[in-house]
Design an enzyme around this catalytic site. Structure first.
Site, short mmCIF file in Angstrom:
data_model
loop_
_atom_site.label_atom_id
_atom_site.label_comp_id
_atom_site.label_asym_id
_atom_site.label_seq_id
_atom_site.Cartn_x
_atom_site.Cartn_y
_atom_site.Cartn_z
N TYR A 53 7.47 -15.78 54.53
CA TYR A 53 8.17 -17.06 54.66
C TYR A 53 8.51 -17.34 56.12
O TYR A 53 8.90 -16.44 56.87
CB TYR A 53 9.44 -17.07 53.83
CG TYR A 53 9.22 -17.13 52.33
CD1 TYR A 53 7.95 -17.31 51.79
CD2 TYR A 53 10.28 -17.00 51.45
CE1 TYR A 53 7.75 -17.36 50.42
CE2 TYR A 53 10.09 -17.05 50.08
CZ TYR A 53 8.83 -17.22 49.57
OH TYR A 53 8.64 -17.27 48.21
N SER A 216 9.50 -22.79 41.34
CA SER A 216 9.19 -24.22 41.25
C SER A 216 9.71 -24.81 39.93
O SER A 216 8.95 -25.43 39.18
CB SER A 216 7.69 -24.48 41.38
OG SER A 216 7.41 -25.84 41.61
N PRO A 217 11.01 -24.65 39.64
CA PRO A 217 11.54 -25.16 38.37
C PRO A 217 11.48 -26.67 38.24
O PRO A 217 11.51 -27.19 37.12
CB PRO A 217 12.99 -24.66 38.38
CG PRO A 217 13.32 -24.48 39.83
CD PRO A 217 12.05 -24.00 40.46
N LEU A 218 11.38 -27.38 39.37
CA LEU A 218 11.25 -28.84 39.32
C LEU A 218 9.81 -29.28 39.56
O LEU A 218 9.54 -30.47 39.76
CB LEU A 218 12.18 -29.51 40.33
CG LEU A 218 13.67 -29.20 40.21
CD1 LEU A 218 14.48 -30.06 41.17
CD2 LEU A 218 14.15 -29.39 38.78
N GLY A 220 7.67 -28.93 42.09
CA GLY A 220 7.44 -29.61 43.35
C GLY A 220 8.17 -30.93 43.47
O GLY A 220 7.76 -31.82 44.22
N LEU A 222 8.61 -33.05 40.92
CA LEU A 222 8.14 -33.99 39.90
C LEU A 222 9.17 -34.20 38.79
O LEU A 222 9.26 -35.27 38.20
CB LEU A 222 6.82 -33.47 39.29
CG LEU A 222 6.02 -34.46 38.44
CD1 LEU A 222 5.51 -35.61 39.29
CD2 LEU A 222 4.85 -33.74 37.77
N LEU A 223 9.98 -33.16 38.53
CA LEU A 223 10.96 -33.22 37.44
C LEU A 223 12.35 -33.58 37.95
O LEU A 223 13.33 -33.48 37.21
CB LEU A 223 11.01 -31.87 36.70
CG LEU A 223 9.69 -31.42 36.08
CD1 LEU A 223 9.80 -30.01 35.54
CD2 LEU A 223 9.27 -32.38 34.97
N GLY A 224 12.43 -33.99 39.20
CA GLY A 224 13.73 -34.27 39.80
C GLY A 224 14.11 -35.73 39.84
O GLY A 224 14.98 -36.13 40.61
#
Length: 330
Positions: A53, A216-218, A220, A222-224
């Protein structure tokens, strides 16, 4: 904050995991330290990072930022369950010298020492294999890990992006060798829009007692609530989310998702995190806030109770693959 055991271990970790991938590339050191302080104040004790990272010529920078935060004292290190990863090529130009990447015993030993130096600590709580190494046998990997455990440099070992059969193989070989408890966690891509892990990875993790840590629970972003933000003139979707919305079928699906949550008076990003916390085997999703405000939104998800009606509606919008082998056999 709520806590749970990490897989079959006695280690207690928070139901949210602080992801640090944005520290350096997106958030400067001062901002990163502020987010970590806020996370600790909120009770988040599980921090996730990786040696690569920082990316490109700045690989390792994220670990350095975390190490500088630990160096401030205040029991910061003692309060944190620290997870980092090994596998990636650490050469700035991407041209690794032989044995400077993947999971050979030589690279594992070298990578651990380098991470410890950057992190300014004497041990890593959960050392994770960032990817499978198709050429290094697990007998060699576990022998290297056993030495590091005996030296006190690492305590537990986890996997990331492993298929189900590799989880099984790794832990069966660990059991045959004895002296090691094998993998205790799996960090995988898993969210409402990407549920393929339910077929093999999560069942394997449950069978072998691994805690599941979704990244990536959202999906990227898209689910936010991307469409809602777009309509309101807020931040527009970018990267994976923008590419997905260009597909009319996916855009319609996301619109249905946002409409459903609007009907129930729930914020999309918080609902996506709360849904993961209802899933069998999930320890806690990784949240990667760029700002303290984004962290506050994630924290609300821990206390959010989703009704049975809403959960059923989410399954209708994003149907999972179903269990294997039924999902692909008939």
């Amino acid at each position: 904050m709520k806590y749970t055991q990490l897989g079959r271990t006695g280690l207690k970790v928070s139901r949210l995991v602080l992801g640090t991938m944005n520290f350096g590339p997106q958030t400067d050191e001062a901002g990163s330290h502020a987010i970590m302080d806020a996370a600790l104040d909120a009770g988040i004790n599980f921090f996730d990072t990786a040696n690569v990272y920082g990316w490109g010529e700045n690989k390792g920078r994220t670990e350095e930022i975390i190490g500088n935060w630990f160096a401030k004292g205040g029991d910061r290190r003692d309060k944190v369950v620290l997870a980092t990863k090994v596998y990636g090529n650490m050469a700035a130009d991407g041209d690794a010298w032989p044995n400077h990447d993947k999971l050979s015993a030589l690279n594992i030993r070298r990578a651990v020492d380098a991470s410890l130096k950057r992190l300014q600590t004497d041990h890593i709580d959960v050392y994770q294999f960032h990817h499978i190494d198709r050429r290094t046998p697990f007998e060699e990997i576990w022998q290297a890990i056993d030495v590091l455990v005996q030296q006190g440099k690492i305590l537990y070992v986890g996997s990331s992006n492993f298929p189900g059969y590799k989880i099984a193989q790794a832990n069966e070989i660990a059991a045959r060798r004895g002296g090691t408890i094998g993998l205790v966690s799996e960090q995988c891509l898993y969210n409402l829009a990407e549920r393929r892990a339910e077929m093999e990875v999560i069942p394997a993790a449950q069978e072998y007692g691994l805690g599941v840590i979704p990244w990536s629970p959202l999906h990227g972003g898209l689910l936010g609530g991307v469409i809602k933000k777009e309509v309101q003139g807020g931040r527009r979707a970018s990267g994976r989310a923008a590419d997905s919305l260009a597909n009319t079928t996916i855009r319609a699906q996301i619109q249905s998702y946002e409409d459903l949550l609007d009907k129930h008076g729930v914020e999309p990003g918080e609902a996506a995190l709360a849904w993961l916390l209802t899933r069998p085997g999930v320890t806690g999703p990784i949240v990667g806030p760029r700002t303290p405000q984004q962290l506050e939104s994630a924290l609300r998800a821990v206390e959010l109770e989703l009704s049975e009606e809403l959960l059923a509606g989410l399954d209708e919008v994003f149907p999972g693959p179903g269990p294997s082998p039924e999902a692909f056999a008939w």
